[in-house]
Design an enzyme around this catalytic site. Structure first.
Site, short mmCIF file in Angstrom:
data_model
loop_
_atom_site.label_atom_id
_atom_site.label_comp_id
_atom_site.label_asym_id
_atom_site.label_seq_id
_atom_site.Cartn_x
_atom_site.Cartn_y
_atom_site.Cartn_z
N HIS A 73 0.83 -1.22 0.00
CA HIS A 73 0.00 0.00 0.00
C HIS A 73 0.86 1.27 0.00
CE1 HIS A 73 -3.91 -2.05 0.88
NE2 HIS A 73 -3.11 -2.93 1.44
N ASN A 147 -10.33 -2.77 2.66
CA ASN A 147 -10.04 -2.77 1.22
C ASN A 147 -11.32 -2.53 0.44
OD1 ASN A 147 -7.26 -3.23 1.27
ND2 ASN A 147 -7.48 -5.45 1.20
FE1 HDD Z 1 -2.52 -4.75 5.51
C1 HDD Z 1 -1.03 -1.73 5.11
C2 HDD Z 1 -5.49 -3.45 4.33
C3 HDD Z 1 -3.93 -7.86 5.61
C4 HDD Z 1 0.21 -5.90 7.08
N1 HDD Z 1 -3.14 -2.95 4.83
C5 HDD Z 1 -2.37 -1.82 4.76
C6 HDD Z 1 -3.16 -0.73 4.29
C7 HDD Z 1 -4.42 -1.21 4.06
C8 HDD Z 1 -4.40 -2.61 4.41
C9 HDD Z 1 -5.60 -0.45 3.54
C10 HDD Z 1 -2.67 0.68 4.05
C11 HDD Z 1 -2.93 1.55 5.23
C12 HDD Z 1 -2.49 2.96 4.94
O1 HDD Z 1 -3.14 3.60 4.08
O2 HDD Z 1 -1.51 3.40 5.53
N2 HDD Z 1 -4.32 -5.53 4.96
C13 HDD Z 1 -5.44 -4.81 4.62
C14 HDD Z 1 -6.59 -5.68 4.62
C15 HDD Z 1 -6.14 -6.93 4.97
C16 HDD Z 1 -4.72 -6.82 5.21
C17 HDD Z 1 -8.01 -5.25 4.31
C18 HDD Z 1 -6.91 -8.20 5.13
C19 HDD Z 1 -8.14 -8.25 5.52
N3 HDD Z 1 -1.96 -6.57 6.17
C20 HDD Z 1 -2.68 -7.72 6.17
C21 HDD Z 1 -1.97 -8.76 6.87
C22 HDD Z 1 -0.79 -8.20 7.31
C23 HDD Z 1 -0.81 -6.83 6.86
C24 HDD Z 1 -2.47 -10.17 7.08
C25 HDD Z 1 0.32 -8.80 8.09
C26 HDD Z 1 0.23 -9.85 8.85
N4 HDD Z 1 -0.69 -3.98 5.91
C27 HDD Z 1 0.26 -4.63 6.60
C28 HDD Z 1 1.48 -3.78 6.88
C29 HDD Z 1 1.04 -2.41 6.30
C30 HDD Z 1 -0.32 -2.72 5.70
C31 HDD Z 1 2.75 -4.36 6.43
C32 HDD Z 1 2.03 -1.73 5.36
C33 HDD Z 1 2.07 -0.29 5.78
C34 HDD Z 1 1.31 -0.23 7.00
O3 HDD Z 1 0.85 -1.46 7.32
O4 HDD Z 1 1.08 0.76 7.66
O5 HDD Z 1 1.73 -3.73 8.23
#
Ligand code: HDD
Length: 687
Positions: A73, A147
């Site tokens: 993202h 999402n």
């Molecule tokens: Fe995630 C970012 C949505 C599963 C780990 N995720 C991130 C963002 C969104 C989502 C919208 C961007 C937020 C922003 O604008 O700063 N992610 C989802 C959804 C998931 C999902 C709807 C499943 C239902 N994500 C998911 C899992 C993991 C992560 C299973 C880790 C175990 N996601 C992350 C992250 C991020 C992220 C690596 C990258 C940047 C951040 O968090 O701030 O931690």
């Protein structure tokens, strides 16, 4: 009159805003500077000096400007706004004040994003879109990080690094950027069939949103609402756009990625600047605790939806985005969403994907934003009071006063005191079991809901899904991977598998079993209508000799309905109208492209039509818009132009004014409301 967009968050942000207005240039230490263009040297051509702190400070700050982009993202756009519930109907389910009290307008920051691409990648790629909402509630920050699709690729967060490594550019050569059409992603898919339901969504037009304002949002997981009596109700959160759900054509999105990589970002920005505020309705699907096991899927499985025909999505409130940030980095880049940000009255479930997320987001902010004080950054700071015994760390910007940084203390009179009844209390779930590392049996069905999705699509949606699978798998070099994916599709629907197999040159498998035949109409974009006209862009093709009458009447009707009307001619400046008047050109045709517009209008005037028909760019503009199923409205004079552009004047969505048709503007507006005429036959159009 007070600006309705001024709220508690904005007032708080105001204290952090720094304006260059009426200021003089200084160093970071506030020392006035009178030359920022020349280093301090010995003589005019001599060496630079180490003592030049102005040079060193300028370069040092620049050298340290970058922080790590989000691991997923990374590409996103954000805006402020507010959320408000309609009434107190959720009061019996939750202690969360912002969901119970209709007098509260809760400030929010929302960030939309793509998933796979880097920070500078194009907006209009085939991908999931993030829809992350930070509510600055009076009980603390609540983050709903969702999402634009209601399910996810995997069931357990321990697979997330594997999935992300597979979808991101391949590690040996960092190719391809922001695309899923490559071997590693599809290899992951074929070996991890829990991805199939989500891949159906990603291959559908949901992955190509026209703009953020016409995207649905989903919290994905089943969460809990918890009331004063500590009773829990399962909840799925949905955001339904007022504009309806609308997507683009695949060919169009690829072209937009080159013509305007900031297409969705620009649209969001311009809407808000022009007062066409994007708006969504929050809907909830509520499931009583007693019904936890009544479904043929597991509520804890994030690869499943609860069909809206089984549990209705109940509208409870409204989200409006009405303020652009002042600084992209300070606000949109530094905003830090954490699944662990919940307020009293909202709680987690044992969904293993959710549980991993509760850890991962906080963890990632620590590396991304450089330490534990990131909640103090203006965009992240709650409007609720923050008082605790956390101390120090990089970038501490507050000055906690007093001697006692521990609990219990007598020195500070015991403060901050424990919160008592207002405190966050975890839902007292009863849990009992042996430690086990094994996927639940109730998570085993990977196909039924993928079939439900396929069955629920309109014909044109299915055609687009087949074309997307053919494109993506067609880019996969390893034919065994193509065949592996087709094998899974065969369990979704044999006809789907057959069509994809035929496109990518692998054997058509024999039918795996009958399609269950169930449908959920709520899944088709055809049924997700709204009013998309406000903010939509209409191109008016003009040339010397254009009839200004139709431009005036139709243009006025479009603008009244909230559309943005731009007059395009071969050159900037003015063109000569048929009546001798002057028509001001908004943009020169060579700088624009049909893919940047939603609808086209060609006013009459025989000379203008001859001029346009002789202009290859104008002809191509129309041909391409027709191919992308857009509404095209023309004066009857323009028949030769349609002919040159290969447009069938009787095709759906082609509106012709035979002269003086007063209903013409209304017909055109209705066509724009239809969004696209997907059933048009365009295969022969080369654009
Ligand atoms: Fe995630 C970012 C949505 C599963 C780990 N995720 C991130 C963002 C969104 C989502 C919208 C961007 C937020 C922003 O604008 O700063 N992610 C989802 C959804 C998931 C999902 C709807 C499943 C239902 N994500 C998911 C899992 C993991 C992560 C299973 C880790 C175990 N996601 C992350 C992250 C991020 C992220 C690596 C990258 C940047 C951040 O968090 O701030 O931690």
């Amino acid at each position: 009159m007070a600006d309705a967009r001024r709220d508690a968050k904005d007032e708080q942000l105001e204290k952090s805003r720094v304006s260059p207005q009426d200021s003089v240039l200084t160093t970071d230490q506030g020392i006035p500077v009178d030359d920022t263009d020349n280093s301090l040297t010995v003589g005019q051509r001599g060496p630079s000096l180490l003592q030049d702190f102005i040079l060193r400070e300028k370069l040092t700050h620049f050298d340290h400007e970058r922080i790590p982009e989000r691991v997923v993202h990374a590409r996103g756009s954000g805006a402020y706004g507010y959320f408000q519930v309609y009434d107190d109907s959720l009061a019996e389910y939750t202690r969360a004040e912002f969901l119970r009290d209709s007098s509260l307008q809760t400030p929010v920051f929302v960030r939309f994003s793509t998933v796979a691409g880097s920070r500078g990648s194009a907006d209009t790629v085939r991908d999931v879109r993030g829809f992350a909402v930070k509510f600055y509630t009076q009980q603390g920050n609540y983050d709903l990080v969702g999402n634009n699709m209601p399910v996810f690729f995997i069931q357990d967060g321990i697979k997330f690094p594997d999935f992300v490594h597979a979808v991101k550019p391949e590690p040996h050569n960092e190719i391809p950027q922001a695309q899923s059409a490559h071997d590693t992603l599809w290899d992951f898919v074929q070996l991890q069939p829990e991805t199939i339901h989500m891949m159906m969504w990603v291959m559908s037009d949901r992955a190509l949103p026209r703009n953020y304002a016409s995207m649905q949002g989903f919290g994905v997981h089943t969460f809990r609402l918890v009331n004063e009596r500590d009773e829990s109700t399962f909840v799925k959160f949905h955001w339904k756009p007022k504009a309806g759900v609308h997507s683009m054509d695949w060919d169009e999105t690829q072209k937009v990625a080159g013509k305007d990589p900031d297409f969705n970002r620009r649209d969001l920005w311009e809407r808000i600047e022009s007062g066409v505020y994007p708006e969504w309705e929050l809907c909830v699907q509520l499931v009583p605790a007693a019904d936890e096991h009544k479904f043929d899927f597991d509520l804890l499985d994030p690869t499943k939806i609860i069909p809206e025909e089984e549990v209705p999505a109940r509208p409870v409130g409204r989200l409006v985005l009405n303020r652009n940030p002042d600084n992209f980095f300070a606000e949109t880049e530094q905003v830090a969403f954490c699944l662990s940000n919940v307020v009293p009255g909202i709680d987690f479930t044992d969904d293993p994907l959710l549980q991993a997320r509760i850890f991962s987001y906080l963890d990632t902010q620590l590396i991304r934003l450089g330490g534990p004080n990131f909640p103090q950054l203006p965009v992240n700071k709650p409007v609720a009071d923050v008082r605790n015994h956390h101390r120090d760390g990089y970038h501490q910007t507050e000055i906690p006063t007093g001697r006692a940084a521990y609990h219990k203390n007598s020195i500070s009179g015991g403060c901050p005191a424990l919160a008592g009844g207002a405190a966050f209390r975890h839902y007292p779930e009863h849990v009992d079991g042996e430690l086990i590392r094994k996927r639940a049996e109730t998570f085993a069905d990977h196909y039924s809901q993928a079939t439900l999705f396929w069955n629920s699509m309109a014909d044109w949606e299915r055609e687009h899904i087949v074309a997307a699978f053919r494109f993506e798998l067609g880019k996969v070099e390893d034919v065994a991977i193509r065949a592996g994916v087709v094998g899974h599709l065969n369990h979704v629907d044999h006809d789907l598998a057959r069509q994809v197999a035929e496109g990518v040159g692998v054997p058509v498998p024999s039918p795996a079993g009958p399609n269950h035949g169930r449908r959920s109409p709520a899944l088709s974009q055809t049924n997700l209508v709204g009013d998309p006209v406000p903010g939509r862009k209409v191109a008016v093709l003009i040339a010397d000799g254009s009839d200004s009458g139709l431009i005036a009447t139709t243009g006025e009707a479009l603008v009244d309905a909230g559309a943005v009307v731009e007059l395009l001619a071969a050159h900037d400046g003015v063109v000569q109208a048929a009546d001798g008047g002057r028509i001001e050109v908004t943009r020169a045709l060579p700088t624009m492209s049909s893919v940047l517009y939603d609808a086209i209008l060609v006013p009459g005037g025989p000379t203008a039509v001859t001029n346009l028909a002789a202009d290859g760019l104008a002809v191509f503009f129309l041909t391409e818009a027709f191919k992308h199923a857009k509404p095209i409205a023309v004066h009857a004079d323009a028949a030769p132009l349609l002919d040159r552009a290969g447009i069938d004047p009787s095709a759906p969505g082609v509106i012709i004014d035979q002269g003086g048709d007063t209903a013409f503007p209304t017909k055109f507006l209705d066509a724009i409301r239809t969004h696209r005429f997907w059933d048009r036959e365009v295969k022969h159009i080369p654009a």
